[in-house]
Scaffold this motif. Structure first.
Motif, PDB file in Angstrom:
ATOM      1  N   PHE A 281      19.479  50.065  74.471  1.00 40.29           N
ATOM      2  CA  PHE A 281      19.777  50.473  73.103  1.00 40.29           C
ATOM      3  C   PHE A 281      19.718  49.259  72.171  1.00 40.29           C
ATOM      4  N   GLN A 282      20.350  48.159  72.580  1.00 41.97           N
ATOM      5  CA  GLN A 282      20.361  46.962  71.740  1.00 41.97           C
ATOM      6  C   GLN A 282      18.967  46.388  71.543  1.00 41.97           C
TER       7      GLN A 282
ATOM      8  N   LEU B 268      18.840  59.240  76.679  1.00 44.99           N
ATOM      9  CA  LEU B 268      18.940  58.035  75.876  1.00 44.99           C
ATOM     10  C   LEU B 268      17.696  57.864  75.016  1.00 44.99           C
TER      11      LEU B 268
ATOM     12  N   TYR C 274      25.869  56.848  68.834  1.00 48.33           N
ATOM     13  CA  TYR C 274      25.351  57.631  69.956  1.00 48.33           C
ATOM     14  C   TYR C 274      26.327  57.525  71.123  1.00 48.33           C
TER      15      TYR C 274
ATOM     16  N   ILE D 187      26.119  52.380  70.143  1.00 51.11           N
ATOM     17  CA  ILE D 187      26.125  53.175  71.367  1.00 51.11           C
ATOM     18  C   ILE D 187      27.499  53.045  72.020  1.00 51.11           C
TER      19      ILE D 187
ATOM     20  N   VAL E  61      16.675  49.617  69.479  1.00 52.89           N
ATOM     21  CA  VAL E  61      17.028  50.131  68.154  1.00 52.89           C
ATOM     22  C   VAL E  61      16.777  49.055  67.095  1.00 52.89           C
TER      23      VAL E  61
ATOM     24  N   GLU F  13      23.898  50.517  63.839  1.00 51.17           N
ATOM     25  CA  GLU F  13      23.824  51.592  64.817  1.00 51.17           C
ATOM     26  C   GLU F  13      24.696  51.236  66.020  1.00 51.17           C
TER      27      GLU F  13
ATOM     28  N   ASP G 157      26.709  58.022  74.910  1.00 50.28           N
ATOM     29  CA  ASP G 157      25.868  58.128  76.108  1.00 50.28           C
ATOM     30  C   ASP G 157      26.567  58.959  77.190  1.00 50.28           C
TER      31      ASP G 157
ATOM     32  N   ILE H 202      17.487  57.545  70.946  1.00 50.68           N
ATOM     33  CA  ILE H 202      16.855  56.401  70.276  1.00 50.68           C
ATOM     34  C   ILE H 202      15.751  56.880  69.337  1.00 50.68           C
TER      35      ILE H 202
END
Length: 419
Positions: A358-359, A329, A230, A347, A362, A345, A232, A333
């Motif tokens: 994100f951490q 975001l 992803y 970012i 996800v 995954e 951002d 997600i």
């Protein structure tokens, strides 16, 4: 040997390996590495691989043929992987926790081998040596069941590895290859209660799901890799755009047939017009097919194929990728949560808050910030090599090394205490 005979021999061998000293098991790994690279064995392995490649051509894709192919360099890398495992700390007998109770009992939670570990895998001959090395180092016996495309190669590799076992005084049945490549042998391993202590499938989603549905022995779910990057909105100009493209290109094209290659790209709408044309240009060198949503096609044109729900849910293992332009975001997600196989995954962002969210949010075994998903690998994680990459949450998660192949028992010492 029949599959049942192999099961019985491995069950007999597991006690010998478990009780062998650390020095004996380490010497066995050194010898296995040496015999793998012995000129006669090297010649036999390469000749067997030529036969496998010829038989598989036209039946599996070019990228899968690359996974099957062996060279002197790849066999050398396999041998080095065995030596890296040999150099790791011995997990057997390690005290994980020690408690002394008020009544004088000493309780030690102690790492012990699993016993017999079976591995069902497809067309990757290097799994043969990786699995054998990790099994022996962790005091286990292993039974290998490869796909028919790789059987000749795996058989030649196992013959070489067994020479190292015998030289070191360990039973050759500690590393066994199933001779029957039909479904019957896979079913036999999946239902070998009392013989197989742990079963690990390595391959595509179809294989893994079949093993999970049919097994009556304990299974660790591994490998299916519908992974994403992803991008951002928070990128600081040209250097960050270049970093994003490098990561995406590496994660998709460096080796697309493996489970840690990405299958999906998600880009924030605010940077999509900057990022997507650069990604498309980088992908041209590998003729990557892009399947995109409506906004992606508006930016990149008719060369992008329309995406579907089914494509978003596909692990291609090929030069193909899906693309989604995300509104936020949270939107990214949510998309990843819907299609991810909980493998790896990533970012790409300069926003610390976005990275941390994100951490935390996800649900995957490995979550990256500003780095390629191709690092999800036992060797890259300092594990020597790996038995697989677990995408489940119980017992083991992520690249599985020696610790994942151990269980534990409680060793208790007293001096007459009663309850």
């Amino acid at each position: 040997m029949t599959t049942q005979e192999i099961l019985e021999a491995a069950r007999a061998a597991k006690t010998v390996v478990a009780l062998a000293s650390s020095e004996t098991r380490t010497h066995a790994l050194w010898a296995m590495s040496d015999w793998l690279c012995h000129p006669e064995n090297m010649e036999a392995i390469l000749a067997a691989n030529v036969e496998d490649m010829a038989a598989a051509k036209g039946h599996i894709s070019d990228v899968m043929l690359d996974r099957l192919a062996l060279t002197e360099e790849r066999i050398g890398a396999m041998a080095r992987g065995i030596l890296e495992v040999a150099a790791l700390p011995d997990p057997v007998g390690r005290v994980l926790k020690r408690v002394e109770r008020p009544n004088g009992l000493v309780i030690e939670k102690t790492a012990v081998p699993m016993g017999v570990i079976a591995i069902i895998y497809e067309s990757r001959p290097n799994v043969t040596s990786d699995a054998a090395a990790l099994a022996i180092k962790s005091g286990n016996a292993c039974i290998l069941r490869c796909g028919k495309e790789a059987w000749r190669s795996a058989n030649a590799i196992v013959k070489a590895l067994r020479q190292g076992l015998v030289e070191s005084g360990l039973p050759e049945a500690a590393v066994s290859l199933i001779e029957d490549t039909s479904h019957a042998s896979a079913n036999a391993l999946m239902t070998a209660v009392g013989y197989v202590d742990l079963l690990i499938p390595r391959g595509g989603a179809g294989l893994i799901q079949a093993v999970l549905r049919q097994s009556t022995v304990p299974v660790i779910e591994t490998g299916a890799g519908n992974c994403h990057v992803y991008v951002d909105r928070c990128l600081h100009g040209e250097a960050d755009y270049e970093m994003a493209v490098r990561i995406i290109d590496n994660a998709k094209t460096q080796r697309p047939s493996v489970c840690n290659a990405i299958e999906g790209l998600v880009v924030h709408k605010d940077v999509a017009a900057e990022i997507l044309p650069r990604v498309q240009e980088a992908f041209r060198a590998h003729d990557v097919t892009i399947y995109g949503d409506e906004q992606t096609r508006k930016i990149l044109g008719d060369a992008v194929q329309p995406v579907t729900e089914e494509l978003y849910d596909t692990e291609f293992n090929d030069y193909k990728i899906t693309v989604k332009v995300a509104d936020s975001l949270d939107d990214a997600i949510a998309h990843i949560a819907k299609y991810s196989t909980r493998h790896s995954e990533c970012i790409i962002t300069r926003d610390l808050d976005a990275a941390q969210k994100f951490q935390r949010t996800v649900d995957a075994a490995v979550v990256y910030v500003n780095a390629s998903t191709r690092f999800t690998d036992g060797g890259e994680f300092g594990l020597g090599c790996e038995m697989g990459i677990s995408t489940q949450k119980l017992h083991a998660r992520g690249p599985m090394g020696l610790d994942a192949l151990s269980t534990y028992k409680y060793i208790i010492r007293g001096h007459g205490q009663i309850r």
